[in-house]
Design a protein around this motif. Sequence first.
Motif, PDB file in Angstrom:
ATOM      1  N   ILE A 298     -83.651  19.950  46.411  1.00 15.42           N
ATOM      2  CA  ILE A 298     -83.043  20.425  45.164  1.00 15.42           C
ATOM      3  C   ILE A 298     -82.244  19.321  44.495  1.00 15.42           C
ATOM      4  N   MET A 299     -81.500  18.556  45.273  1.00 15.05           N
ATOM      5  CA  MET A 299     -80.720  17.462  44.694  1.00 15.05           C
ATOM      6  C   MET A 299     -81.622  16.384  44.094  1.00 15.05           C
ATOM      7  N   LYS A 300     -82.733  16.124  44.743  1.00 14.51           N
ATOM      8  CA  LYS A 300     -83.672  15.119  44.222  1.00 14.51           C
ATOM      9  C   LYS A 300     -84.205  15.532  42.863  1.00 14.51           C
ATOM     10  N   LYS A 301     -84.460  16.830  42.686  1.00 14.64           N
ATOM     11  CA  LYS A 301     -85.023  17.322  41.431  1.00 14.64           C
ATOM     12  C   LYS A 301     -83.982  17.485  40.334  1.00 14.64           C
ATOM     13  N   TYR A 302     -82.772  17.904  40.701  1.00 20.36           N
ATOM     14  CA  TYR A 302     -81.795  18.293  39.683  1.00 20.36           C
ATOM     15  C   TYR A 302     -80.651  17.309  39.478  1.00 20.36           C
ATOM     16  N   SER A 303     -80.598  16.263  40.268  1.00 23.13           N
ATOM     17  CA  SER A 303     -79.516  15.284  40.103  1.00 23.13           C
ATOM     18  C   SER A 303     -80.099  13.883  40.071  1.00 23.13           C
ATOM     19  N   ASN A 304     -79.757  13.156  39.025  1.00 25.82           N
ATOM     20  CA  ASN A 304     -80.176  11.753  38.942  1.00 25.82           C
ATOM     21  C   ASN A 304     -79.205  10.835  39.671  1.00 25.82           C
ATOM     22  N   GLU A 305     -78.128  11.420  40.170  1.00 23.75           N
ATOM     23  CA  GLU A 305     -77.104  10.641  40.850  1.00 23.75           C
ATOM     24  C   GLU A 305     -77.486  10.429  42.319  1.00 23.75           C
ATOM     25  N   ASN A 306     -77.029   9.317  42.854  1.00 25.14           N
ATOM     26  CA  ASN A 306     -77.192   9.085  44.290  1.00 25.14           C
ATOM     27  C   ASN A 306     -76.007   9.742  44.989  1.00 25.14           C
ATOM     28  N   SER A 307     -76.029  11.082  44.992  1.00 27.33           N
ATOM     29  CA  SER A 307     -74.800  11.817  45.319  1.00 27.33           C
ATOM     30  C   SER A 307     -74.842  12.561  46.642  1.00 27.33           C
ATOM     31  N   LEU A 308     -75.842  12.292  47.493  1.00 21.79           N
ATOM     32  CA  LEU A 308     -75.860  12.977  48.776  1.00 21.79           C
ATOM     33  C   LEU A 308     -74.651  12.569  49.607  1.00 21.79           C
ATOM     34  N   GLY A 309     -74.070  13.526  50.307  1.00 19.94           N
ATOM     35  CA  GLY A 309     -72.906  13.232  51.136  1.00 19.94           C
ATOM     36  C   GLY A 309     -72.331  14.515  51.695  1.00 19.94           C
ATOM     37  N   PHE A 310     -71.299  14.384  52.528  1.00 22.54           N
ATOM     38  CA  PHE A 310     -70.702  15.558  53.167  1.00 22.54           C
ATOM     39  C   PHE A 310     -70.088  16.521  52.151  1.00 22.54           C
ATOM     40  N   ILE A 311     -69.373  15.993  51.172  1.00 23.80           N
ATOM     41  CA  ILE A 311     -68.729  16.858  50.183  1.00 23.80           C
ATOM     42  C   ILE A 311     -69.783  17.553  49.326  1.00 23.80           C
ATOM     43  N   SER A 312     -70.772  16.785  48.904  1.00 23.02           N
ATOM     44  CA  SER A 312     -71.863  17.345  48.123  1.00 23.02           C
ATOM     45  C   SER A 312     -72.587  18.446  48.902  1.00 23.02           C
ATOM     46  N   PHE A 313     -72.831  18.209  50.190  1.00 18.53           N
ATOM     47  CA  PHE A 313     -73.515  19.197  51.019  1.00 18.53           C
ATOM     48  C   PHE A 313     -72.697  20.474  51.123  1.00 18.53           C
ATOM     49  N   GLU A 314     -71.393  20.332  51.291  1.00 18.75           N
ATOM     50  CA  GLU A 314     -70.509  21.507  51.334  1.00 18.75           C
ATOM     51  C   GLU A 314     -70.592  22.290  50.034  1.00 18.75           C
ATOM     52  N   ALA A 315     -70.569  21.578  48.891  1.00 22.03           N
ATOM     53  CA  ALA A 315     -70.657  22.248  47.597  1.00 22.03           C
ATOM     54  C   ALA A 315     -71.999  22.961  47.433  1.00 22.03           C
ATOM     55  N   PHE A 316     -73.053  22.350  47.928  1.00 22.09           N
ATOM     56  CA  PHE A 316     -74.374  22.968  47.872  1.00 22.09           C
ATOM     57  C   PHE A 316     -74.398  24.281  48.659  1.00 22.09           C
ATOM     58  N   LEU A 317     -73.889  24.237  49.875  1.00 24.45           N
ATOM     59  CA  LEU A 317     -73.890  25.429  50.727  1.00 24.45           C
ATOM     60  C   LEU A 317     -73.064  26.553  50.112  1.00 24.45           C
ATOM     61  N   ALA A 318     -71.885  26.203  49.598  1.00 27.99           N
ATOM     62  CA  ALA A 318     -71.021  27.209  48.974  1.00 27.99           C
ATOM     63  C   ALA A 318     -71.695  27.799  47.732  1.00 27.99           C
ATOM     64  N   SER A 319     -72.335  26.949  46.937  1.00 23.52           N
ATOM     65  CA  SER A 319     -73.026  27.417  45.726  1.00 23.52           C
ATOM     66  C   SER A 319     -74.161  28.365  46.072  1.00 23.52           C
ATOM     67  N   LYS A 320     -74.885  28.034  47.115  1.00 24.92           N
ATOM     68  CA  LYS A 320     -76.017  28.871  47.546  1.00 24.92           C
ATOM     69  C   LYS A 320     -75.526  30.263  47.959  1.00 24.92           C
ATOM     70  N   VAL A 321     -74.440  30.300  48.721  1.00 27.78           N
ATOM     71  CA  VAL A 321     -73.881  31.594  49.135  1.00 27.78           C
ATOM     72  C   VAL A 321     -73.419  32.389  47.920  1.00 27.78           C
ATOM     73  N   LEU A 322     -72.726  31.732  46.998  1.00 27.79           N
ATOM     74  CA  LEU A 322     -72.220  32.410  45.806  1.00 27.79           C
ATOM     75  C   LEU A 322     -73.368  33.013  44.983  1.00 27.79           C
ATOM     76  N   VAL A 323     -74.385  32.209  44.717  1.00 21.73           N
ATOM     77  CA  VAL A 323     -75.522  32.685  43.915  1.00 21.73           C
ATOM     78  C   VAL A 323     -76.249  33.825  44.631  1.00 21.73           C
ATOM     79  N   ASN A 324     -76.443  33.681  45.931  1.00 22.11           N
ATOM     80  CA  ASN A 324     -77.145  34.708  46.685  1.00 22.11           C
ATOM     81  C   ASN A 324     -76.413  36.052  46.615  1.00 22.11           C
ATOM     82  N   GLN A 325     -75.103  36.018  46.766  1.00 22.50           N
ATOM     83  CA  GLN A 325     -74.345  37.281  46.776  1.00 22.50           C
ATOM     84  C   GLN A 325     -74.278  37.904  45.389  1.00 22.50           C
TER      85      GLN A 325
END
Length: 383
Positions: A298-325
């Motif tokens: 998902i990050m490869k498709k939607y972000s042009n930034e080289n932004s992979l990392g621990f903080i980014s991963f945490e934000a991804f997981l939290a966003s996924k839970v929020l959207v799912n609920q």
Amino acid sequence: MVKKVLFVMLIFILIFMISIEKTKQQDEILIASSMPQSSGLKAWGDAVFITTNSYFNYANDNNLIKDKKIVLKVLDDKYEPDLTYENITKLSKDDILAFYGIVGTPTNSRVISIIKESQIPYFAPFSGASFLRDSNFSNIVNFRASYKQEIQSLIDYVVNKKGLNKIAIFYQNDEYGEEGYISTLEVLKNKNISFISTGTYKRNTLSINHAFNEIKNSKPEVVIMIGASKASSLFIKKAKSDEVLKNVIFCNISFGDANSIVKELEATNTDTKNLIFSQIVPNYNDKSLKIVQEYQEIMKKYSNENSLGFISFEAFLASKVLVNQISKIEELGELNRKNLLNALKSPPKNILYELELDFKNNQLLNKTYLFEYENGNFKELIR
């Protein structure tokens, strides 16, 4: 006559525009936040903002929330609590469904009264502070494990595994640093160990010289670091060229931003040995995990930034839970703040595949991880 026609046309145009705007608002789900988009903590804010927007765009493109768009509205607070207060005051007057992901302990502390009074759901603060886990704040649902859990893991490792007990504490002189300092004292007390020195610096500065000298004079074996990335990396750089401190083990909690610290050190060819990083998520590059594969795709498709990392991963997981609920509420009932709050406290345990969610202590994730940085990669430590 022409004037009357023009006047009537103008009225119809205004009514049409208002109608479109109302329809647009009804079709949008507004999530609000305040985070640093400038200042020394910009990298932190960027990681959260870019990743959350990436997942929200993915959700919108794939109609994960039926016939509605989820939108992230963010105001810049420069990691300054008074600006956070202004921002959250403004945002609380908007038609928002929830607050999300305010970055930092002092910033969250400054607005806790507004959040409590508003009773607007607040999901996934980017802070491990204990006050956010107070059961009296019924409208706050934390995603991450606490700072105290991280510090417990770090100290357990250096004391039990490494056999070290000469421990100093370097911390930011505000609510964030105090939280880490007190947690460190409590963990050490339970092990009958006393810290040998402390050193503090002012938030949003690099004024670390006094702290450096105080800690150096105590000749520690371990330094627990409760700081922001730039201050912590500067301290480590100085230590690596100092005879007394060059072989010390530096233990950083997750808010220190491991990715930014190693980037700063590598940019100046500084040795990255003897660094331990605690995290509340597993390795974002571990492709044996299904959730990591999804994150990277998902990050490869939607972000042009080289932004992979621990903080980014945490934000991804939290966003996924929020959207799912949110999507589940849309399917089964009325989407409102009360229903969202209840849903966030009881998500499916396996929604993040390998990472189990379990709402206790007012948080969903309850595990910590330790990493060292070796040959350009983060390697998980065996405890």
